[in-house]
Design a protein around this motif. Sequence first.
Motif, PDB file in Angstrom:
ATOM      1  N   THR B 237       0.826  -1.207   0.000  1.00  9.75           N
ATOM      2  CA  THR B 237       0.000   0.000   0.000  1.00  9.75           C
ATOM      3  C   THR B 237       0.866   1.266   0.000  1.00  9.75           C
ATOM      4  O   THR B 237       0.361   2.357  -0.186  1.00  9.75           O
ATOM      5  N   THR B 328      -4.599   3.153   3.620  1.00  8.14           N
ATOM      6  CA  THR B 328      -4.031   3.427   2.297  1.00  8.14           C
ATOM      7  C   THR B 328      -2.777   4.281   2.424  1.00  8.14           C
ATOM      8  O   THR B 328      -2.727   5.211   3.232  1.00  8.14           O
ATOM      9  N   THR B 331      -1.543   3.642  -2.409  1.00  8.74           N
ATOM     10  CA  THR B 331      -2.510   2.813  -3.105  1.00  8.74           C
ATOM     11  C   THR B 331      -3.238   1.920  -2.098  1.00  8.74           C
ATOM     12  O   THR B 331      -2.859   1.865  -0.931  1.00  8.74           O
ATOM     13  N   SER B 332      -4.257   1.232  -2.550  1.00 11.90           N
ATOM     14  CA  SER B 332      -4.972   0.308  -1.679  1.00 11.90           C
ATOM     15  C   SER B 332      -5.093  -1.033  -2.383  1.00 11.90           C
ATOM     16  O   SER B 332      -5.572  -1.104  -3.514  1.00 11.90           O
TER      17      SER B 332
END
Lengths: 296, 453
Positions: B237, B328, B331-332
């Motif tokens: 992440t 996050t 990104t997730s």
Amino acid sequence: MRKSRNRKQANISFNKTGYYFIFPALITMFVLIIYPLLYGVYISFFDTNLVNKWDFVGILNFKSILTDLNFYKIILLTLKFSILVVGGHFLIGFILAHALNRNIRGMAIFRSILLLPWLFPEAVIALIFKWIFNPLYGLLNHVLMTVGLTSEPISWLGSKEYAFMMLVFVCIWKGYPMVMTMILAGLQNIDKTLYEAARVDGVSKWQEFLYITLPSLKSVLTVTLVLDTVWWFKHYTMAWVLTNGGPGQETSLISIDIYKTAFEFFDFGKAAAMSVVVFVVCLAISKLYRRLLRDE
Amino acid sequence: MKYRKLTAVLMAMTMVAALFTGCGSKTEEPAQTPAGQEAQGGDEKSDSGKADGEPITIQVMSGMMGEKVEGAIEQEIADDFMEKNPNIKIEFIPMSTNDVQKKIITLATGDSLPDVVGVQPTWLAQFEEMGIFEDLRPMMGEEYVNTYFEGALYEASVGDKILMFPWLCTPTALLYRADWFEEEGIQPPSNWDEFLEAAKKMTKDTDGDGKIDRWGFSMVGTRNNSGESRFVAMSRTWGVDEVVDNNGTWESGFTSPEFENFLTYFTDLNNEYGVVPPGAVETGYAEAVNYFSTEKTAMMITGSNAIGVIKSQNPEVGEKMASCMLPTGTTSCSATGIGGYAISATSEHKEEALEYLKFTLLPENILKFAEGTGRMPTQKDVMQDEMFNQEIFKGYVAMLDKPYKQPVFPGYVELLDVAGEAYSNIMGTGQSVEDAMKVVKEKTEAILAENNK
């Protein structure tokens, strides 16, 4: 003349009979010891997954490990571990064997109790100690905090300061009964008249130990020392269960490195080469002991 | 003389015969199934070549049979199957999940793999290289294959081959104490800054004796698959890919500044902020779950399988927890985290094994499993069940929409170990992040070079 020839024939025939009898043992030894040993050496010359990939690489695996500084660090760490553990076994083993070598009522019960650590499987002992050393719920921290020796929980197996020594402690606890038993057996075989004669001559206890006990135990000590050192040099179970070789590489013994190389990284050739080196080291240790403790 | 010689030879032969008879006698004893039933015949691998009417035995090596909750449900499903299919007998070989991989290799080298083998996607590349598992795609058929999530199929495959039956999935999400968050008046964290703030708030002295007795985060800090897989679930992440295939050349994000930033953040949770219980590097999955279920910690990054374990250890805590998406960074994402079964290439009962595996994946069976263990289905229609609308599954279901596609890289486990060594050294030995990164870069480059040959 004829009689002597017949006797000679009989001797030859007798010798052959002996070989027939050792044949089953020979086969067993070959199947269970020699073949796996040679197979291990054979694998060390390959890049292999042991199933469908057999790329001959010559001495590349040996070159790779012998040029890796980390390998020497791990070997040194393992030597340090073995020396401390075996030293601990002999110290405690000697003291307890002496204490048990008396004709006191109820001594058999003490002998049985002192043998207990040897009877438990290594994995069980490691798991028990893992919880004893647990920072939050462990008995050790609880006791230390209760008596005020520490105010904060200590991470016994997760810190550089303690992990290695705690591992050594557990291994000493697990292994001393074997040494104690061997020394006790040796002590019980020493002729009592030697001590009586020494006492008549007015020697001290220390001199008794130095000039009667130790020399009489030499053969027992040699065997025990070789067995114990080699056993702990290649020790794996408790180190793996207690610390996984961590923190970092603080308790990463050679057996753990070999295990990870083979069964986690699938590099069987390199792992086999490392095992061959360990075999040579163990052989050298055994030779060294025999030379040092040779009977004059 | 002749008589003596003959006697000696005969005795030696008798001893050799006795030796080998002794070695071989074990296979003639009937094997014992966990249910206490006797398996038929003496073939160690499976009962092939039976006379008509005698049941076929399918041996199943299961990592879940060693777990209390999972094992009981799996046995129940197998018993149900055997009742409906009296011609097939299921015989489990229980195995610790952490040992399955090693056991598979050992059995494969001896050409004695059981018919069905419990596997995880991390190992599939190596197993494909060894050619020990059957390609299930032609056996399952396209229609059946399409009932699965794309992410689950991706993880179960190597190239075009489906090597494992995706049985269930355990996406990684954040499990937290909903009641404590409510008491503090804070929302579950949506990014890593909020995560740290929440962890700080949850770390406190609850009984007023002047000592911290509750911590914000149940970190799994051991240098093994449990710790390393959680570590990389978090680092992804932050935009760190463990490994990527860049036009045929393997590259790794472990050498990037993003990885260094994450490594600093992760280890600071222990070293700097003290929001994890003491002894982070000796805290494995079992200990971390134990801390959570005994109310010592408030958050845990874990697969949904922890739900079942926590509920079984402390049902009260089970009622108070909820899940949310992983915080996050840039990104997730989350790997689907599938677990499942492969069919051995040397099995003589592949069809029967497939029949059994399909039975275990009937909706009623997989829902029973999910309810008891928290492990979630891999089939799209089963996921529509209302069970997965519960708070406890919410975060996990959401993470399934953000699948992380991890390439199949032969040196993956070795690469994970590099990360494990780094955080273990920083938290356990006081090594600096800079020094740890030097080792990470050196080892990562060596692994990539080896696999880019």
